[in-house]
Design a protein around this motif. Sequence first.
Motif, PDB file in Angstrom:
ATOM      1  N   TYR A 152      -5.754  -4.472   8.912  1.00  0.00           N
ATOM      2  CA  TYR A 152      -5.628  -4.493   7.445  1.00  0.00           C
ATOM      3  C   TYR A 152      -5.847  -3.112   6.823  1.00  0.00           C
ATOM      4  CZ  TYR A 152      -6.131  -9.438   8.456  1.00  0.00           C
ATOM      5  OH  TYR A 152      -5.972 -10.688   8.978  1.00  0.00           O
ATOM      6  N   ASP A 153      -6.485  -2.241   7.576  1.00  0.00           N
ATOM      7  CA  ASP A 153      -6.715  -0.893   7.038  1.00  0.00           C
ATOM      8  C   ASP A 153      -5.541   0.034   7.312  1.00  0.00           C
ATOM      9  OD1 ASP A 153      -9.227  -1.638   6.186  1.00  0.00           O
ATOM     10  OD2 ASP A 153     -10.135  -1.183   8.127  1.00  0.00           O
ATOM     11  N   TYR A 154      -4.538  -0.508   8.013  1.00  0.00           N
ATOM     12  CA  TYR A 154      -3.423   0.355   8.384  1.00  0.00           C
ATOM     13  C   TYR A 154      -2.082  -0.145   7.858  1.00  0.00           C
ATOM     14  CZ  TYR A 154      -1.899   4.328  11.019  1.00  0.00           C
ATOM     15  OH  TYR A 154      -1.426   5.553  11.347  1.00  0.00           O
ATOM     16  N   CYS A 155      -2.006  -1.469   7.661  1.00  0.00           N
ATOM     17  CA  CYS A 155      -0.749  -2.098   7.218  1.00  0.00           C
ATOM     18  C   CYS A 155      -0.310  -1.503   5.884  1.00  0.00           C
ATOM     19  CB  CYS A 155      -0.972  -3.595   7.096  1.00  0.00           C
ATOM     20  SG  CYS A 155       0.408  -4.471   6.349  1.00  0.00           S
ATOM     21  N   ILE A 156       0.981  -1.143   5.788  1.00  0.00           N
ATOM     22  CA  ILE A 156       1.479  -0.540   4.549  1.00  0.00           C
ATOM     23  C   ILE A 156       2.022  -1.601   3.586  1.00  0.00           C
ATOM     24  CG2 ILE A 156       2.009   1.653   5.673  1.00  0.00           C
ATOM     25  CD1 ILE A 156       4.971   0.910   5.631  1.00  0.00           C
ATOM     26  N   GLY A 157       2.126  -2.820   4.064  1.00  0.00           N
ATOM     27  CA  GLY A 157       2.572  -3.907   3.190  1.00  0.00           C
ATOM     28  C   GLY A 157       4.064  -3.946   2.949  1.00  0.00           C
ATOM     29  N   CYS A 158       4.853  -3.602   3.982  1.00  0.00           N
ATOM     30  CA  CYS A 158       6.305  -3.606   3.795  1.00  0.00           C
ATOM     31  C   CYS A 158       6.910  -4.995   4.008  1.00  0.00           C
ATOM     32  CB  CYS A 158       6.982  -2.617   4.736  1.00  0.00           C
ATOM     33  SG  CYS A 158       6.951  -3.117   6.472  1.00  0.00           S
ATOM     34  N   ARG A 159       6.163  -5.848   4.678  1.00  0.00           N
ATOM     35  CA  ARG A 159       6.540  -7.256   4.891  1.00  0.00           C
ATOM     36  C   ARG A 159       7.703  -7.454   5.858  1.00  0.00           C
ATOM     37  NH1 ARG A 159       5.751  -8.438  -1.473  1.00  0.00           N
ATOM     38  NH2 ARG A 159       4.892  -6.359  -1.563  1.00  0.00           N
ATOM     39  N   HIS A 203       0.850  -1.201   0.000  1.00  0.00           N
ATOM     40  CA  HIS A 203       0.000   0.000   0.000  1.00  0.00           C
ATOM     41  C   HIS A 203       0.879   1.241   0.000  1.00  0.00           C
ATOM     42  CE1 HIS A 203      -4.124  -1.431   0.376  1.00  0.00           C
ATOM     43  NE2 HIS A 203      -3.625  -2.443   1.070  1.00  0.00           N
ATOM     44  N   PRO A 204       1.394   1.615  -1.179  1.00  0.00           N
ATOM     45  CA  PRO A 204       2.298   2.780  -1.236  1.00  0.00           C
ATOM     46  C   PRO A 204       1.635   4.050  -0.703  1.00  0.00           C
ATOM     47  CG  PRO A 204       2.236   1.626  -3.350  1.00  0.00           C
ATOM     48  CD  PRO A 204       1.166   1.026  -2.497  1.00  0.00           C
ATOM     49  N   GLU A 205       0.312   4.146  -0.892  1.00  0.00           N
ATOM     50  CA  GLU A 205      -0.390   5.361  -0.457  1.00  0.00           C
ATOM     51  C   GLU A 205      -0.386   5.502   1.062  1.00  0.00           C
ATOM     52  OE1 GLU A 205      -1.843   2.635  -1.307  1.00  0.00           O
ATOM     53  OE2 GLU A 205      -3.567   2.275   0.006  1.00  0.00           O
ATOM     54  N   ARG A 206      -0.121   4.378   1.769  1.00  0.00           N
ATOM     55  CA  ARG A 206      -0.073   4.465   3.226  1.00  0.00           C
ATOM     56  C   ARG A 206       1.355   4.661   3.731  1.00  0.00           C
ATOM     57  NH1 ARG A 206      -3.652  -0.898   4.465  1.00  0.00           N
ATOM     58  NH2 ARG A 206      -5.566  -0.232   3.424  1.00  0.00           N
ATOM     59  N   GLY A 207       2.293   4.687   2.801  1.00  0.00           N
ATOM     60  CA  GLY A 207       3.701   4.765   3.188  1.00  0.00           C
ATOM     61  C   GLY A 207       4.002   5.942   4.101  1.00  0.00           C
ATOM     62  N   ILE A 208       3.280   7.028   3.902  1.00  0.00           N
ATOM     63  CA  ILE A 208       3.522   8.254   4.666  1.00  0.00           C
ATOM     64  C   ILE A 208       3.206   8.058   6.147  1.00  0.00           C
ATOM     65  CG2 ILE A 208       1.224   9.269   4.307  1.00  0.00           C
ATOM     66  CD1 ILE A 208       4.517  11.204   4.006  1.00  0.00           C
ATOM     67  N   GLU A 209       2.426   7.008   6.471  1.00  0.00           N
ATOM     68  CA  GLU A 209       2.100   6.734   7.878  1.00  0.00           C
ATOM     69  C   GLU A 209       3.360   6.524   8.717  1.00  0.00           C
ATOM     70  OE1 GLU A 209      -0.653   7.199   9.108  1.00  0.00           O
ATOM     71  OE2 GLU A 209      -2.124   6.975   7.508  1.00  0.00           O
ATOM     72  N   ILE A 210       4.428   6.124   8.037  1.00  0.00           N
ATOM     73  CA  ILE A 210       5.682   5.895   8.737  1.00  0.00           C
ATOM     74  C   ILE A 210       6.184   7.209   9.357  1.00  0.00           C
ATOM     75  CG2 ILE A 210       7.588   6.290   7.107  1.00  0.00           C
ATOM     76  CD1 ILE A 210       8.316   3.331   7.508  1.00  0.00           C
ATOM     77  N   LYS A 262      -5.368  -8.249  -0.301  1.00  0.00           N
ATOM     78  CA  LYS A 262      -5.451  -7.083   0.581  1.00  0.00           C
ATOM     79  C   LYS A 262      -4.237  -6.173   0.455  1.00  0.00           C
ATOM     80  CE  LYS A 262      -8.152  -9.292   4.244  1.00  0.00           C
ATOM     81  NZ  LYS A 262      -7.919 -10.252   5.337  1.00  0.00           N
ATOM     82  N   GLY A 263      -3.140  -6.705  -0.070  1.00  0.00           N
ATOM     83  CA  GLY A 263      -1.907  -5.919  -0.140  1.00  0.00           C
ATOM     84  C   GLY A 263      -1.287  -5.694   1.227  1.00  0.00           C
ATOM     85  N   THR A 264      -1.598  -6.583   2.162  1.00  0.00           N
ATOM     86  CA  THR A 264      -1.068  -6.434   3.521  1.00  0.00           C
ATOM     87  C   THR A 264      -0.525  -7.767   4.019  1.00  0.00           C
ATOM     88  OG1 THR A 264      -3.118  -7.106   4.601  1.00  0.00           O
ATOM     89  CG2 THR A 264      -2.904  -4.768   4.065  1.00  0.00           C
TER      90      THR A 264
END
Lengths: 402, 256
Positions: free
Chosen positions: B158-165, A80-87, B182-184
Motif C-alpha cells: 500500500y505504500d508503493y501502489c500508485i493507484g492506476c487500477r 497516488h499521483p505523487e507516486r506516478g514517477i515510480e513508473i 488508501k488511494g490504492t
Amino acid sequence: MMVENLIWGYVYPNEVEIQWSVLIVLYPYITGLVAGAFIASSLYHVFGKKEIKPVARFALLTALSFLLVATMPLLTHLGHPERGIEIMFTPHLTSAMSGFGYIYSFYLIVVVLEIWLSFREDIVKTALGSQGWKKLLYSGLALFSYDVSEKALHEDEKLAKKLAIIGIPSAAFLHGYVGFIFGGIKANPWWSTPLMPLIFLMSAIVSGIALLILLYIASMKLRKHAIDHKCLHSLAHYLWIFLILDVTLELLEIVSMKYASLEDIEIINRLLSEKIAFTFYGVQLTLGIFIPFILLLLVGIMKNRETLKMIMISVSSIFVVIGVFAMRWNVVIGGQEISKSLSGTLTYVPVFFSQEGVLPAIIILVIPFVILVVVTRILPPWKDMEEEVPESKTKSTIKHLY
Amino acid sequence: MNISRREFTKIGCRVIIGAAAGTAIVESIVSNGIAAEPSSTGDYDWNEHYWGYVIDTRKCIGCGRCANACKLENDVPFDEPVYRTWVERYRVLKEGEVKIDSPNGSIDGFTDDIPAEELKKAFYVPKICNHCENPPCVQVCPVGATYATNDGVVLVDYDYCIGCRYCIQGCPYGARYFNSKKGTADKCTWCYHRITKGLLPACVQACPVGARVFGDMKDPDSDVNKILDKERINVLKPDLGTKPKVYYVGLDREVK
C-alpha cells in the motif's frame, strides 16, 4: 437503488464501480492525435511528399502541444499521483504500462529535437534580428549557436530526416503500445485481441490527420489566408487510405469474434446491441468511418468546386475526430460495461464535477489548443503555409483566363 | 461467614475441575483455529509453507458470515460495494434460466424472491481471491507494487501502489477493488497477518459448515491436501492459465 437500475444480470460485487473513467478515454485519444499528427508530418520529412510541406512543421507543433498534456489524464486519475514517477524509477517490466514513462519521454525528446531542427533557421534569424528579452529568448532557443550556413542547414535537414525515421516507429510504438495496454488484458474479452495495437494505431493516424486538416483550415481562415488545396487534398487522400485500413481491422475484429462465437459471445453481443450500439455502429462506424469514406471518395473524384470539396473534407475530418473519440470510448468504457462474470452488464454514468469527471476532461482537451496558440506565437509555422499560395493563385487565375 | 471443612473441599474441587475443563475447552477451540504449528522459534519462514484454499460448494449454506467476518477482520468498509470475499447464489429455474446474485456480497444473507417450486436446483458458491500461481494482476502492475510471496500469497504494497487500477482490470475474477481511503488497489490477503501467526483466515474460521478449508500444501497431512488427494476438484476459469490456488469441490458449469 440507482446503481441497481444500471446493472443487468449478474456482475461481480467489486465491479459495481467503474474503474477507468472518461479521463482514460482521453488518454489514448490524445496520444493517438499525437502519433497521427507526427506521422502526417513525416509524410513530408521522411517520404518527401512535397505537397504536405505547408503543414509539416505545423503538424510537429500540433503533436508537441498534445504530447505535453498526454500524461495529464493519467496523473489526474491515479490514486497516488505523487507516486506516478515510480513508473520511471522502478518499472515492473512484465507490465505493458511500465514502458509508458520511457516511451513517452523518448518520443518527447524526438519531437522536440525534430521541431528544433526544422525551426532552427527561423530561430537564429529571429535572434539575430531582435532586441532585448526577445533576443535573449530566441538566442536561448537557438542554444547560442548561430550557424545557418547552407552547409549547416543541410546537416540539420539530414539529421531531421534521420530523427523522423526514428520518430515513425516510436510514434507507432507509443500508440501501438497503448493498444496493447488493453489488448493484453486476457481477463476482458472485449479488450483481449492481438489486433488491438494495430486498430489503435490506424485510428490514431486517422484522427491525427483529421485534426491536422481541421487546424490547418481553421488557422488559415483565422489568418484570412487562402488554403493550399493541393496540400489539403493530399491530406484528405491519406486520410481516406488510412480510413480503409482502420475500418478493415475494426471489422475484422468484430467479424472474427462473432464467427468464432466463443463462450463470451453472448455478452459481447449484448454489449454491441444494447450498451454501445449507438456509439459503436452509429458514431464510430457510420459517422466516423463510412460517411467520411464516401465524402472523401467524392472529393477524389470531383473536379474543381474547391469550396465544396473543402467543406466536404472539413465535415469528414470533424466526423473522423468524433468517430475516433467514440472508438476510444467504446473500447475503454465498453470493456468495463461487461462483467467478467460474462453474465451481466453495467452502465457508466459520467459525472460532471469530480476529479474524474467530464469537466477535467474538457479542460485537459482544451489545454493543447492553448499550448498550440502559444507555441505558434514563439515558432510561427505560417510562412510554409502562406508562401505557396500565390503560386496556386496565379495558377487559378491562369485557369480563369483560359 | 463460616465454611465447614467439607464445604471448602467441595468448592475447591469444583474450581479445580471447572478451571481444568474450561482450559481444555478453550484450548480445543483455539486449536481448531490454527492453520499450522508455529515454528519453535516463533519466527515465520515463508519458504516452509505454500498455502492453498479449498471451497466445498456442496456445503455452503449462503449465510454470509465469511463475508461479514472478512470485512470486520480486515477493516473493509461496510458502506462501500467492495469485498475481499463474497458468496454467489445460483438458481437454475425449471424453464432453464440461470439467476445469479450476491446482494451486498451475501453479508446480509439472501432472500427467497423466487418460489421453491419454480426452481430446478440452487446452490451457493463462495468467491475469494484465487492467489493465482500465475497472477495476471502481478503481471500488469506497472511498478511492482503487487507481488506474490514465497508462501504463495498475492499481496499489495500500500505504500508503493500508485493507484492506476490496472490490476483491477487484469483480474479475471473481480477479486480486486479500489480502496478509496488508501488511494490504492486492495484485495484479499488470506489474512496474511493471521496465517503467519499460525491462525486461520477469518472467513475460514467463521464458516459454520466447513465449506472453506485453508492449509499448507507443503504439509502432506494438511486439511487442504486431504481434500485435494481425495476429491475431484476444479478451479475458476482454468482456460486463462492463471493457475488458481483456490480449489473447488462440486463446481457447476454455470460458475464463472
